[in-house]
Write a protein that holds these residues in place. Structure first.
Motif, PDB file in Angstrom:
ATOM      1  N   VAL A  36       0.853  -1.181   0.000  1.00  0.00           N
ATOM      2  CA  VAL A  36       0.000   0.000   0.000  1.00  0.00           C
ATOM      3  C   VAL A  36       0.897   1.242   0.000  1.00  0.00           C
ATOM      4  CG1 VAL A  36      -1.791   1.258   1.274  1.00  0.00           C
ATOM      5  CG2 VAL A  36      -1.801  -1.254   1.239  1.00  0.00           C
ATOM      6  N   SER A  37       0.670   2.123  -0.959  1.00  0.00           N
ATOM      7  CA  SER A  37       1.465   3.346  -1.092  1.00  0.00           C
ATOM      8  C   SER A  37       0.955   4.449  -0.173  1.00  0.00           C
ATOM      9  CB  SER A  37       1.398   3.857  -2.538  1.00  0.00           C
ATOM     10  OG  SER A  37       1.960   2.932  -3.421  1.00  0.00           O
ATOM     11  N   GLN A  48     -10.225   3.710   1.788  1.00  0.00           N
ATOM     12  CA  GLN A  48      -9.955   3.576   3.217  1.00  0.00           C
ATOM     13  C   GLN A  48      -8.460   3.752   3.480  1.00  0.00           C
ATOM     14  OE1 GLN A  48     -11.551  -0.424   3.739  1.00  0.00           O
ATOM     15  NE2 GLN A  48     -13.209   0.443   4.955  1.00  0.00           N
ATOM     16  N   ASP A  49      -8.163   4.482   4.552  1.00  0.00           N
ATOM     17  CA  ASP A  49      -6.779   4.652   4.963  1.00  0.00           C
ATOM     18  C   ASP A  49      -6.187   3.302   5.345  1.00  0.00           C
ATOM     19  OD1 ASP A  49      -4.480   6.312   5.600  1.00  0.00           O
ATOM     20  OD2 ASP A  49      -4.901   5.834   7.705  1.00  0.00           O
ATOM     21  N   SER A  50      -4.977   3.053   4.914  1.00  0.00           N
ATOM     22  CA  SER A  50      -4.186   1.831   5.142  1.00  0.00           C
ATOM     23  C   SER A  50      -4.689   0.633   4.345  1.00  0.00           C
ATOM     24  CB  SER A  50      -4.053   1.480   6.629  1.00  0.00           C
ATOM     25  OG  SER A  50      -5.222   0.906   7.137  1.00  0.00           O
ATOM     26  N   VAL A  51      -5.751   0.807   3.547  1.00  0.00           N
ATOM     27  CA  VAL A  51      -6.219  -0.246   2.647  1.00  0.00           C
ATOM     28  C   VAL A  51      -5.914   0.160   1.213  1.00  0.00           C
ATOM     29  CG1 VAL A  51      -8.232  -1.494   1.764  1.00  0.00           C
ATOM     30  CG2 VAL A  51      -8.034  -1.017   4.211  1.00  0.00           C
ATOM     31  N   ASP A  52      -6.412   1.331   0.810  1.00  0.00           N
ATOM     32  CA  ASP A  52      -6.171   1.828  -0.541  1.00  0.00           C
ATOM     33  C   ASP A  52      -4.851   2.604  -0.599  1.00  0.00           C
ATOM     34  OD1 ASP A  52      -8.762   1.072  -1.900  1.00  0.00           O
ATOM     35  OD2 ASP A  52      -9.498   2.185  -0.166  1.00  0.00           O
ATOM     36  N   TYR A  53      -4.649   3.460   0.367  1.00  0.00           N
ATOM     37  CA  TYR A  53      -3.424   4.251   0.532  1.00  0.00           C
ATOM     38  C   TYR A  53      -3.256   4.533   2.007  1.00  0.00           C
ATOM     39  CZ  TYR A  53      -3.179   5.554  -4.441  1.00  0.00           C
ATOM     40  OH  TYR A  53      -3.077   5.531  -5.801  1.00  0.00           O
ATOM     41  N   PHE A  54      -2.040   4.955   2.368  1.00  0.00           N
ATOM     42  CA  PHE A  54      -1.825   5.609   3.650  1.00  0.00           C
ATOM     43  C   PHE A  54      -1.899   7.093   3.319  1.00  0.00           C
ATOM     44  CE2 PHE A  54       0.550   1.613   4.281  1.00  0.00           C
ATOM     45  CZ  PHE A  54      -0.075   1.157   5.432  1.00  0.00           C
ATOM     46  N   PHE A  55      -2.909   7.783   3.829  1.00  0.00           N
ATOM     47  CA  PHE A  55      -3.100   9.199   3.541  1.00  0.00           C
ATOM     48  C   PHE A  55      -2.352  10.002   4.597  1.00  0.00           C
ATOM     49  CE2 PHE A  55      -6.720   6.996   1.677  1.00  0.00           C
ATOM     50  CZ  PHE A  55      -6.707   7.504   0.389  1.00  0.00           C
ATOM     51  N   ILE A  56      -1.375  10.802   4.151  1.00  0.00           N
ATOM     52  CA  ILE A  56      -0.571  11.594   5.082  1.00  0.00           C
ATOM     53  C   ILE A  56      -0.500  13.035   4.582  1.00  0.00           C
ATOM     54  CG2 ILE A  56       0.776   9.587   5.831  1.00  0.00           C
ATOM     55  CD1 ILE A  56       3.130  10.634   4.188  1.00  0.00           C
ATOM     56  N   SER A  57      -0.053  13.924   5.461  1.00  0.00           N
ATOM     57  CA  SER A  57       0.011  15.346   5.110  1.00  0.00           C
ATOM     58  C   SER A  57       1.208  15.621   4.193  1.00  0.00           C
ATOM     59  CB  SER A  57       0.140  16.192   6.373  1.00  0.00           C
ATOM     60  OG  SER A  57       1.428  16.004   6.951  1.00  0.00           O
ATOM     61  N   LEU A  58       1.120  16.727   3.488  1.00  0.00           N
ATOM     62  CA  LEU A  58       2.217  17.186   2.635  1.00  0.00           C
ATOM     63  C   LEU A  58       3.493  17.370   3.464  1.00  0.00           C
ATOM     64  CD1 LEU A  58       2.981  18.380  -0.222  1.00  0.00           C
ATOM     65  CD2 LEU A  58       2.442  20.593   0.782  1.00  0.00           C
ATOM     66  N   GLU A  59       3.346  17.966   4.641  1.00  0.00           N
ATOM     67  CA  GLU A  59       4.501  18.224   5.509  1.00  0.00           C
ATOM     68  C   GLU A  59       5.174  16.915   5.937  1.00  0.00           C
ATOM     69  OE1 GLU A  59       1.752  21.433   5.249  1.00  0.00           O
ATOM     70  OE2 GLU A  59       1.356  19.461   6.096  1.00  0.00           O
ATOM     71  N   GLU A  60       4.357  15.933   6.316  1.00  0.00           N
ATOM     72  CA  GLU A  60       4.919  14.644   6.741  1.00  0.00           C
ATOM     73  C   GLU A  60       5.629  13.958   5.581  1.00  0.00           C
ATOM     74  OE1 GLU A  60       3.663  10.426   8.899  1.00  0.00           O
ATOM     75  OE2 GLU A  60       2.122  11.936   8.546  1.00  0.00           O
ATOM     76  N   PHE A  61       5.028  14.004   4.390  1.00  0.00           N
ATOM     77  CA  PHE A  61       5.644  13.373   3.225  1.00  0.00           C
ATOM     78  C   PHE A  61       6.996  14.018   2.930  1.00  0.00           C
ATOM     79  CE2 PHE A  61       6.518  11.793  -0.898  1.00  0.00           C
ATOM     80  CZ  PHE A  61       5.761  10.643  -1.067  1.00  0.00           C
ATOM     81  N   GLU A  62       7.033  15.347   2.922  1.00  0.00           N
ATOM     82  CA  GLU A  62       8.284  16.053   2.619  1.00  0.00           C
ATOM     83  C   GLU A  62       9.338  15.809   3.699  1.00  0.00           C
ATOM     84  OE1 GLU A  62       6.844  20.036   1.807  1.00  0.00           O
ATOM     85  OE2 GLU A  62       6.665  19.545  -0.348  1.00  0.00           O
ATOM     86  N   ARG A  63       8.914  15.707   4.948  1.00  0.00           N
ATOM     87  CA  ARG A  63       9.861  15.388   6.029  1.00  0.00           C
ATOM     88  C   ARG A  63      10.473  14.005   5.779  1.00  0.00           C
ATOM     89  NH1 ARG A  63       8.788  12.631  10.354  1.00  0.00           N
ATOM     90  NH2 ARG A  63       6.558  13.045  10.362  1.00  0.00           N
ATOM     91  N   LYS A  64       9.630  13.050   5.343  1.00  0.00           N
ATOM     92  CA  LYS A  64      10.113  11.695   5.077  1.00  0.00           C
ATOM     93  C   LYS A  64      11.040  11.664   3.850  1.00  0.00           C
ATOM     94  CE  LYS A  64       6.301   9.312   7.382  1.00  0.00           C
ATOM     95  NZ  LYS A  64       6.807   8.195   8.140  1.00  0.00           N
ATOM     96  N   ASN A  79       0.226  16.187  -6.053  1.00  0.00           N
ATOM     97  CA  ASN A  79       0.178  15.298  -4.887  1.00  0.00           C
ATOM     98  C   ASN A  79       1.383  14.367  -4.915  1.00  0.00           C
ATOM     99  OD1 ASN A  79      -2.463  15.948  -3.630  1.00  0.00           O
ATOM    100  ND2 ASN A  79      -3.234  15.305  -5.620  1.00  0.00           N
ATOM    101  N   TYR A  80       1.888  14.057  -3.733  1.00  0.00           N
ATOM    102  CA  TYR A  80       2.989  13.104  -3.622  1.00  0.00           C
ATOM    103  C   TYR A  80       2.442  11.681  -3.476  1.00  0.00           C
ATOM    104  CZ  TYR A  80       6.492  16.754  -2.648  1.00  0.00           C
ATOM    105  OH  TYR A  80       7.346  17.819  -2.726  1.00  0.00           O
ATOM    106  N   TYR A  81       3.196  10.732  -4.038  1.00  0.00           N
ATOM    107  CA  TYR A  81       2.930   9.306  -3.887  1.00  0.00           C
ATOM    108  C   TYR A  81       4.270   8.648  -3.591  1.00  0.00           C
ATOM    109  CZ  TYR A  81      -1.513  10.236  -6.230  1.00  0.00           C
ATOM    110  OH  TYR A  81      -2.743  10.721  -6.551  1.00  0.00           O
ATOM    111  N   GLY A  82       4.287   7.675  -2.687  1.00  0.00           N
ATOM    112  CA  GLY A  82       5.548   7.017  -2.381  1.00  0.00           C
ATOM    113  C   GLY A  82       5.370   5.667  -1.722  1.00  0.00           C
ATOM    114  N   THR A  83       6.456   4.880  -1.784  1.00  0.00           N
ATOM    115  CA  THR A  83       6.495   3.544  -1.183  1.00  0.00           C
ATOM    116  C   THR A  83       7.553   3.546  -0.087  1.00  0.00           C
ATOM    117  OG1 THR A  83       5.904   2.553  -3.309  1.00  0.00           O
ATOM    118  CG2 THR A  83       6.849   1.089  -1.650  1.00  0.00           C
TER     119      THR A  83
END
Length: 189
Positions: A36-37, A48-64, A79-83
């Motif tokens: 799940v991306s 659904q969160d954690s089923v279709d995607y893990f939905f996270i904030s822009l700030e959290e994604f960029e921090r990661k 929008n960002y997408y990542g594994t």
């Protein structure tokens, strides 16, 4: 001790039937896990969160991104997408076979990593049929369909970087061809 799991990567242009084929493979191979991306886009109706995607904030994604958290990531339509690198390595380390349904940009990043993987590209039978499929969905405007077709042209020129190419002309034949690839690759240590 369990050996390393196998990593399977599937890409396709929009409208090639990848989602349908991936569902069929997952139904047939119960030991295969689906990765799940993560995304910064808002959930769509019925997602659904954690089923279709893990939905996270822009700030959290960029921090990661700055923490080298992602095995692959891309920014698509603002929008960002990542594994998650840790998630993939943990699954493989437990001996689990893992399937990633990923775009070409992400596939290239993973192919450049140190991971051993099996790569599969799903091709539409023709550009005309791809156009018909996108139009028949009834979910996109003419402009969006035109953009998807332009992207598809570019993506289809990249098919040779994949180990396997499956043409989704007849759905049942494509399912059998794809499943035979998984049977062969899972059987090999």
């Amino acid at each position: 001790m369990t050996g390393m799991g196998k990593l399977f990567l599937i890409s396709a242009p929009s409208g090639a039937g990848k989602t349908t084929l991936v569902r069929k493979v997952l139904n047939r191979f119960k030991s295969l896990f689906y990765s799940v991306s993560h995304t910064t886009r808002s959930p769509r109706k019925n997602e659904q969160d954690s089923v279709d995607y893990f939905f996270i904030s822009l700030e959290e994604f960029e921090r990661k991104i700055s923490q080298d958290h992602w095995l692959e990531w891309a920014k698509v339509h603002d929008n960002y997408y990542g594994t998650s690198k840790k998630f993939v390595r943990n699954c493989l380390g437990k001996g689990w076979d893992l399937l990633l349904d990923i775009d070409i940009q992400g596939a290239r990043q993973i192919m450049d990593s140190d991971l051993d993987l099996v790569s599969i590209f799903i091709m539409p039978p023709s550009f005309e049929i791809l156009f018909q499929r996108l139009e028949n969905r009834g979910t996109d405007s003419r402009e969006v369909i035109a953009r998807r077709l332009e992207n598809a042209k570019l993506e289809m020129t990249q098919k040779d970087m994949y180990q396997y190419v499956v043409v989704n002309d007849d759905l049942d034949e494509a399912i059998e061809e794809l499943c035979s690839i998984f049977e062969k690759e899972i059987a090999q240590p």
